[in-house]
Design an enzyme around this catalytic site. Structure first.
Site, PDB file in Angstrom:
ATOM      1  N   THR A  26     -30.049 -22.771 -34.859  1.00  0.00           N
ATOM      2  CA  THR A  26     -29.439 -21.830 -35.579  1.00  0.00           C
ATOM      3  C   THR A  26     -30.340 -20.651 -35.433  1.00  0.00           C
ATOM      4  O   THR A  26     -29.670 -19.305 -35.541  1.00  0.00           O
ATOM      5  CB  THR A  26     -29.340 -22.271 -37.192  1.00  0.00           C
ATOM      6  OG1 THR A  26     -30.715 -22.768 -37.484  1.00  0.00           O
ATOM      7  CG2 THR A  26     -28.508 -23.443 -37.342  1.00  0.00           C
ATOM      8  N   PHE A  33     -23.173 -27.395 -37.758  1.00  0.00           N
ATOM      9  CA  PHE A  33     -22.052 -27.777 -38.389  1.00  0.00           C
ATOM     10  C   PHE A  33     -21.715 -27.833 -40.030  1.00  0.00           C
ATOM     11  O   PHE A  33     -20.888 -27.538 -40.498  1.00  0.00           O
ATOM     12  CB  PHE A  33     -21.766 -29.309 -37.979  1.00  0.00           C
ATOM     13  CG  PHE A  33     -21.115 -29.596 -36.725  1.00  0.00           C
ATOM     14  CD1 PHE A  33     -20.496 -28.309 -36.062  1.00  0.00           C
ATOM     15  CD2 PHE A  33     -20.695 -30.658 -36.375  1.00  0.00           C
ATOM     16  CE1 PHE A  33     -19.734 -28.589 -34.844  1.00  0.00           C
ATOM     17  CE2 PHE A  33     -20.002 -30.879 -35.083  1.00  0.00           C
ATOM     18  CZ  PHE A  33     -19.522 -29.825 -34.389  1.00  0.00           C
ATOM     19  N   HIS A 119     -24.664 -36.112 -26.949  1.00  0.00           N
ATOM     20  CA  HIS A 119     -23.276 -35.817 -27.260  1.00  0.00           C
ATOM     21  C   HIS A 119     -22.707 -35.076 -26.049  1.00  0.00           C
ATOM     22  O   HIS A 119     -21.676 -34.081 -26.285  1.00  0.00           O
ATOM     23  CB  HIS A 119     -23.257 -34.955 -28.444  1.00  0.00           C
ATOM     24  CG  HIS A 119     -23.443 -36.007 -29.600  1.00  0.00           C
ATOM     25  ND1 HIS A 119     -23.742 -35.304 -30.804  1.00  0.00           N
ATOM     26  CD2 HIS A 119     -23.358 -37.321 -29.684  1.00  0.00           C
ATOM     27  CE1 HIS A 119     -24.063 -36.493 -31.553  1.00  0.00           C
ATOM     28  NE2 HIS A 119     -23.877 -37.736 -31.048  1.00  0.00           N
ATOM     29  N   CYS A 152      -6.789 -29.968 -14.618  1.00  0.00           N
ATOM     30  CA  CYS A 152      -7.526 -30.311 -13.356  1.00  0.00           C
ATOM     31  C   CYS A 152      -6.717 -29.783 -12.316  1.00  0.00           C
ATOM     32  O   CYS A 152      -5.758 -30.287 -11.914  1.00  0.00           O
ATOM     33  CB  CYS A 152      -7.924 -31.695 -13.419  1.00  0.00           C
ATOM     34  SG  CYS A 152      -8.892 -31.979 -11.878  1.00  0.00           S
ATOM     35  N   SER A 193     -31.563 -31.882 -38.255  1.00  0.00           N
ATOM     36  CA  SER A 193     -30.463 -32.704 -37.843  1.00  0.00           C
ATOM     37  C   SER A 193     -30.282 -33.342 -39.607  1.00  0.00           C
ATOM     38  O   SER A 193     -30.999 -33.811 -40.044  1.00  0.00           O
ATOM     39  CB  SER A 193     -30.550 -33.958 -37.207  1.00  0.00           C
ATOM     40  OG  SER A 193     -29.526 -34.901 -37.157  1.00  0.00           O
TER      41      SER A 193
HETATM   42  P1  NAD Z   1     -25.735 -30.576 -38.805  1.00  0.00           P
HETATM   43  O1  NAD Z   1     -25.023 -29.427 -38.653  1.00  0.00           O
HETATM   44  O2  NAD Z   1     -25.129 -31.716 -39.678  1.00  0.00           O
HETATM   45  O3  NAD Z   1     -27.152 -30.542 -39.572  1.00  0.00           O
HETATM   46  C1  NAD Z   1     -28.122 -29.357 -39.285  1.00  0.00           C
HETATM   47  C2  NAD Z   1     -29.295 -29.516 -40.275  1.00  0.00           C
HETATM   48  O4  NAD Z   1     -30.045 -28.354 -39.719  1.00  0.00           O
HETATM   49  C3  NAD Z   1     -28.680 -29.259 -41.499  1.00  0.00           C
HETATM   50  O5  NAD Z   1     -29.313 -30.338 -42.400  1.00  0.00           O
HETATM   51  C4  NAD Z   1     -29.409 -27.727 -41.909  1.00  0.00           C
HETATM   52  O6  NAD Z   1     -30.007 -27.881 -43.193  1.00  0.00           O
HETATM   53  C5  NAD Z   1     -30.560 -27.680 -40.978  1.00  0.00           C
HETATM   54  N1  NAD Z   1     -30.891 -26.697 -40.468  1.00  0.00           N
HETATM   55  C6  NAD Z   1     -30.104 -25.591 -40.008  1.00  0.00           C
HETATM   56  N2  NAD Z   1     -30.809 -24.353 -39.679  1.00  0.00           N
HETATM   57  C7  NAD Z   1     -32.114 -24.779 -39.869  1.00  0.00           C
HETATM   58  C8  NAD Z   1     -33.452 -24.164 -39.912  1.00  0.00           C
HETATM   59  N3  NAD Z   1     -33.459 -23.020 -39.333  1.00  0.00           N
HETATM   60  N4  NAD Z   1     -34.561 -24.883 -40.108  1.00  0.00           N
HETATM   61  C9  NAD Z   1     -34.635 -25.988 -40.773  1.00  0.00           C
HETATM   62  N5  NAD Z   1     -33.342 -26.656 -40.848  1.00  0.00           N
HETATM   63  C10 NAD Z   1     -32.229 -26.376 -40.520  1.00  0.00           C
HETATM   64  O7  NAD Z   1     -25.957 -31.092 -37.360  1.00  0.00           O
HETATM   65  P2  NAD Z   1     -26.417 -32.123 -36.636  1.00  0.00           P
HETATM   66  O8  NAD Z   1     -27.150 -33.406 -37.460  1.00  0.00           O
HETATM   67  O9  NAD Z   1     -27.035 -32.023 -35.175  1.00  0.00           O
HETATM   68  O10 NAD Z   1     -25.031 -33.121 -36.415  1.00  0.00           O
HETATM   69  C11 NAD Z   1     -23.862 -32.297 -35.898  1.00  0.00           C
HETATM   70  C12 NAD Z   1     -23.377 -32.503 -34.716  1.00  0.00           C
HETATM   71  O11 NAD Z   1     -22.858 -31.089 -34.204  1.00  0.00           O
HETATM   72  C13 NAD Z   1     -24.131 -32.853 -33.608  1.00  0.00           C
HETATM   73  O12 NAD Z   1     -23.640 -34.125 -33.092  1.00  0.00           O
HETATM   74  C14 NAD Z   1     -23.923 -31.911 -32.398  1.00  0.00           C
HETATM   75  O13 NAD Z   1     -23.418 -32.373 -31.303  1.00  0.00           O
HETATM   76  C15 NAD Z   1     -22.970 -30.728 -32.916  1.00  0.00           C
HETATM   77  N6  NAD Z   1     -23.340 -29.467 -33.061  1.00  0.00           N
HETATM   78  C16 NAD Z   1     -24.092 -29.032 -31.755  1.00  0.00           C
HETATM   79  C17 NAD Z   1     -24.556 -27.475 -31.897  1.00  0.00           C
HETATM   80  C18 NAD Z   1     -25.530 -27.201 -30.783  1.00  0.00           C
HETATM   81  O14 NAD Z   1     -25.477 -27.736 -29.790  1.00  0.00           O
HETATM   82  N7  NAD Z   1     -26.408 -26.002 -30.828  1.00  0.00           N
HETATM   83  C19 NAD Z   1     -24.206 -26.633 -32.981  1.00  0.00           C
HETATM   84  C20 NAD Z   1     -23.239 -27.156 -33.818  1.00  0.00           C
HETATM   85  C21 NAD Z   1     -22.844 -28.513 -33.798  1.00  0.00           C
END
Ligand code: NAD
Length: 247
Positions: A26, A33, A119, A152, A193
């Site tokens: 982020t 998500f 993933h 494809c 996560s």
């Molecule tokens: P999630 O969105 O469920 O959880 C993200 C967690 O990170 C949240 O609990 C949030 O509070 C925390 N968070 C966000 N920014 C933060 C920061 N700067 N510092 C501390 N904590 C922070 O994500 P997840 O657990 O990875 O699961 C969701 C699925 O979404 C994954 O399987 C992934 O494949 C996919 N996803 C991936 C991306 C990416 O590749 N960057 C982006 C969005 C979703």
């Protein structure tokens, strides 16, 4: 105090497994998500069966992918990613397990062999029939040129980003490697996560049951906080670099 404790455990550990979710990216500008400004606040989730079955859902899924592609492509690794690079430089990081699909761990300097993408990746697109892969850039160019849900060029099969959608099988070889890594480390460091997406979220539990220390770094609470040895509820970019500053 908790940072001191984390630093001391990291300093002592010879074998660390990193585990990351969307939260680590982020601060690179890629929304997660589940936060209030996350992807789910803006988009409908399309599971794998629906994507395969329904062309209008494929069009919607591709629209969503194209909408975030520019920020995903331009994103740079941040200090959280670089903290894991430092652990690798010190020879402590044995594998980097990630739920992320953005490729930022590899961009930060970790080798592809070290990064286990549970993933998949959104940097590539795969044919669901013949498995042929093309770069995401090529698919996006085709969509911008008018193909709403590209197929494809080799076999006419359905093209999909090389990611694992809800309802789609995980890459079993990668899962096996991640499980082996989890049960053979001294310290499991879960970062950014929500730890609710299974089977990925089962890995910290496996590590803990096999005798590893578990540190969770996340802004929000997670269901595994109660079994963790240490929980740091703070911004990753602020605390993770301090935790690995150990020399
Ligand atoms: P999630 O969105 O469920 O959880 C993200 C967690 O990170 C949240 O609990 C949030 O509070 C925390 N968070 C966000 N920014 C933060 C920061 N700067 N510092 C501390 N904590 C922070 O994500 P997840 O657990 O990875 O699961 C969701 C699925 O979404 C994954 O399987 C992934 O494949 C996919 N996803 C991936 C991306 C990416 O590749 N960057 C982006 C969005 C979703």
């Amino acid at each position: 105090m908790s940072l001191e404790q984390a630093r001391s455990w990291i300093k002592r550990a010879q074998s660390i497994i990193g585990f990351t979710g969307a939260g680590i990216s982020t601060e690179s500008g890629i929304p997660d998500f589940r936060s209030s400004d996350g992807v789910w606040a803006r988009n409908r989730t399309i599971d794998f069966d629906e994507f395969v079955r329904d062309k209008s859902s494929r069009i919607e899924a591709w629209r969503q992918k194209v909408a975030i592609w520019h920020e995903m492509r331009e994103a740079e690794p941040n200090s959280g990613h670089m903290a894991f690079v430092e652990l690798a430089r010190l020879g402590k990081l044995k594998s980097m397990i990630t739920q992320n699909i953005d490729g930022l761990h590899q961009r930060s300097g970790l080798t592809s062999a070290m990064v286990l993408e549970l993933h998949g990746t959104t940097l590539e697109v795969m044919c669901l029939s013949c498995r042929y892969r093309i770069p995401m850039d090529e698919a996006v160019d085709r969509i911008k040129a008018g193909e709403q849900a590209p197929v494809c060029h080799h076999c006419g099969g359905i093209l999909k980003t090389a990611t694992v959608s809800f309802g789609q099988a995980m890459p079993q070889d990668v899962v096996r490697k991640a499980e082996n890594a989890a049960v053979s480390c001294e310290l499991f460091l879960a970062v950014g996560s929500s730890l609710v997406v299974h089977p990925a979220a089962g890995l910290p539990l496996m590590a803990k049951r096999a005798g590893a220390r578990l540190i969770i770094v996340n802004r929000a609470a997670t269901p595994l906080d109660k079994i963790a040895d240490l929980v740091v509820n703070d911004e990753i970019g602020k605390v993770l670099p301090k935790m690995v500053e150990i020399s």
